[in-house]
Design a protein around this motif. Structure first.
Motif, PDB file in Angstrom:
ATOM      1  N   UNK A 259      22.018  12.015  15.738  1.00 32.32           N
ATOM      2  CA  UNK A 259      22.424  10.906  14.877  1.00 32.32           C
ATOM      3  C   UNK A 259      22.026   9.555  15.483  1.00 32.32           C
ATOM      4  N   UNK A 260      22.095   9.436  16.802  1.00 32.21           N
ATOM      5  CA  UNK A 260      21.753   8.171  17.459  1.00 32.21           C
ATOM      6  C   UNK A 260      20.292   7.795  17.245  1.00 32.21           C
ATOM      7  N   UNK A 264      18.119   4.286  13.845  1.00 35.05           N
ATOM      8  CA  UNK A 264      17.094   3.251  14.082  1.00 35.05           C
ATOM      9  C   UNK A 264      15.766   3.494  13.370  1.00 35.05           C
ATOM     10  N   UNK A 265      15.605   4.647  12.735  1.00 33.93           N
ATOM     11  CA  UNK A 265      14.298   4.943  12.126  1.00 33.93           C
ATOM     12  C   UNK A 265      13.941   3.922  11.051  1.00 33.93           C
ATOM     13  N   UNK A 270      10.461  -0.564   9.220  1.00 31.04           N
ATOM     14  CA  UNK A 270      10.355  -1.950   8.749  1.00 31.04           C
ATOM     15  C   UNK A 270       9.473  -2.771   9.678  1.00 31.04           C
ATOM     16  N   UNK A 271       9.690  -2.653  10.985  1.00 34.44           N
ATOM     17  CA  UNK A 271       8.911  -3.430  11.943  1.00 34.44           C
ATOM     18  C   UNK A 271       7.439  -3.041  11.909  1.00 34.44           C
ATOM     19  N   UNK A 272       7.152  -1.761  11.754  1.00 40.26           N
ATOM     20  CA  UNK A 272       5.754  -1.312  11.711  1.00 40.26           C
ATOM     21  C   UNK A 272       5.041  -1.863  10.482  1.00 40.26           C
TER      22      UNK A 272
END
Length: 347
Positions: A259-260, A264-265, A270-272
């Motif tokens: 889950x951790x 963040x995926x 988004x950043x990519x």
């Protein structure tokens, strides 16, 4: 002396009226054309240009005929002579009207495109053919009206033309359908030469728009010829006019991902995407639970419609996602099946 006054009143006064009226009409035409020409150069409206083109076709015989006809109202003409004068004047007015209509047709069908660009060669040919047809109709109506004005019974002639026209229309209805479809394409412009379109299962670049058919160069190299009427009956996708491209893609990660690392995926995606030029990120979500993967759905926009740029950008995004997942230890999912085998106790 009374004889001279009578002669002047009977003949010279009508001539003077005719000449004065002709001069007034000529001067008014000249001033009006000059003022409208100046106005047409200052504005982008096509109406004043049309008025100038029509007024420039006003002939001197029509102005002189109007002056002479008004002047003839003071002449002591016999009923027969008066009837002849009226018929001649009406014929000249009809001729002037036909010239005005012909000028308007020429302007409407041969002027540059509304966006200021020149028409393509194919469109010019289509418009010239349609303008020629319209002028034939105008002069045919002029001839019929002249014959009717001269006392010729045109009822049988009109009936014969109507029957003949219906027979011809039935015989060439497919050709006429394609002709009017060509007119619709030229005027409405759902696509132009050079546009990449998709029509049903066919796709390619428009090469030529003719009076009957449109020719498309397909991606595999062959030329596709489609009749204009069939083309307008279909749904046309014009990719040349695409202002931006919406891209949706999905990816899956394994159920064994902690889950951790799942949370963040979306931030990573988004950043990519935002790091790429000509992109506008829209959203990224954990969409659902698949048969063998946790599914993420990603949507972004390309602000440029170029397909090659889109494919290069998508390739870069895919490589960056693969790299980021490799660094974070996140595994992509692939179709798997887990078999649970149980052993029944012996009886």
């Amino acid at each position: 002396m009374p004889t001279f006054l009578t002669f002047t009143k009977t003949y010279l006064a009508p001539v003077a009226v005719a000449l004065i009226l002709w001069f007034i009409l000529w001067l008014a035409r000249k001033i009006l054309v000059s003022r409208l020409s100046v106005l047409a150069e200052r504005t982008e409206n096509q109406l004043d240009d049309l008025l100038v083109a029509v007024l420039e076709k006003t002939r001197g015989f029509a102005l002189l005929a109007t002056g002479l006809y008004v002047g003839s109202r003071w002449l002591p003409l016999s009923p027969k002579a008066d009837s002849i004068v009226q018929r001649v004047y009406i014929v000249l007015l009809l001729l002037q009207g036909a010239l005005w209509a012909s000028a308007a047709i020429t302007f409407l069908f041969t002027r540059p495109a509304g966006d200021g660009t020149e028409r393509s060669a194919a469109n010019k040919a289509s418009m010239k053919a349609l303008a020629f047809t319209a002028r034939i109709v105008v002069w045919s109506v002029f001839l019929l009206l002249c014959l009717d004005n001269l006392g010729v019974n045109i009822t049988s002639l009109v009936a014969g033309l109507g029957v003949g026209g219906i027979a011809v229309a039935l015989a060439v209805q497919n050709v006429l359908g394609d002709l009017f479809a060509s007119l619709s394409i030229v005027l409405d412009k759902p696509f132009e030469i050079g546009d990449f379109i998709v029509v049903g299962e066919e796709k390619g670049t428009v090469e030529h728009v003719g009076l009957k058919t449109t020719r498309i160069s397909s991606l595999t190299g062959e030329q596709i010829v489609i009749s204009n009427s069939d083309l307008l009956k279909s749904r046309i996708h014009n990719f040349k006019r695409m202002t931006e491209r919406r891209i949706l893609f999905t990816l899956g990660v394994t159920y064994q991902t902690p889950h951790a690392k799942l949370e963040p995926i979306t931030r990573m995606l988004r950043e990519i995407i935002e790091a790429q030029p000509c992109t506008r990120f829209d959203r990224a979500h954990l969409k659902g639970f698949g048969d063998s993967a946790l599914l993420y759905e990603v949507v972004y926009f390309m602000t440029e419609a170029d397909y090659q740029l889109y494919m290069n950008t998508q390739q870069t995004i895919n490589l960056e996602i693969f790299k980021a997942f490799e660094q974070e230890g996140i595994e992509f999912a692939y179709p798997t099946q887990t078999l649970f085998v149980t052993q029944n106790p012996a009886p």
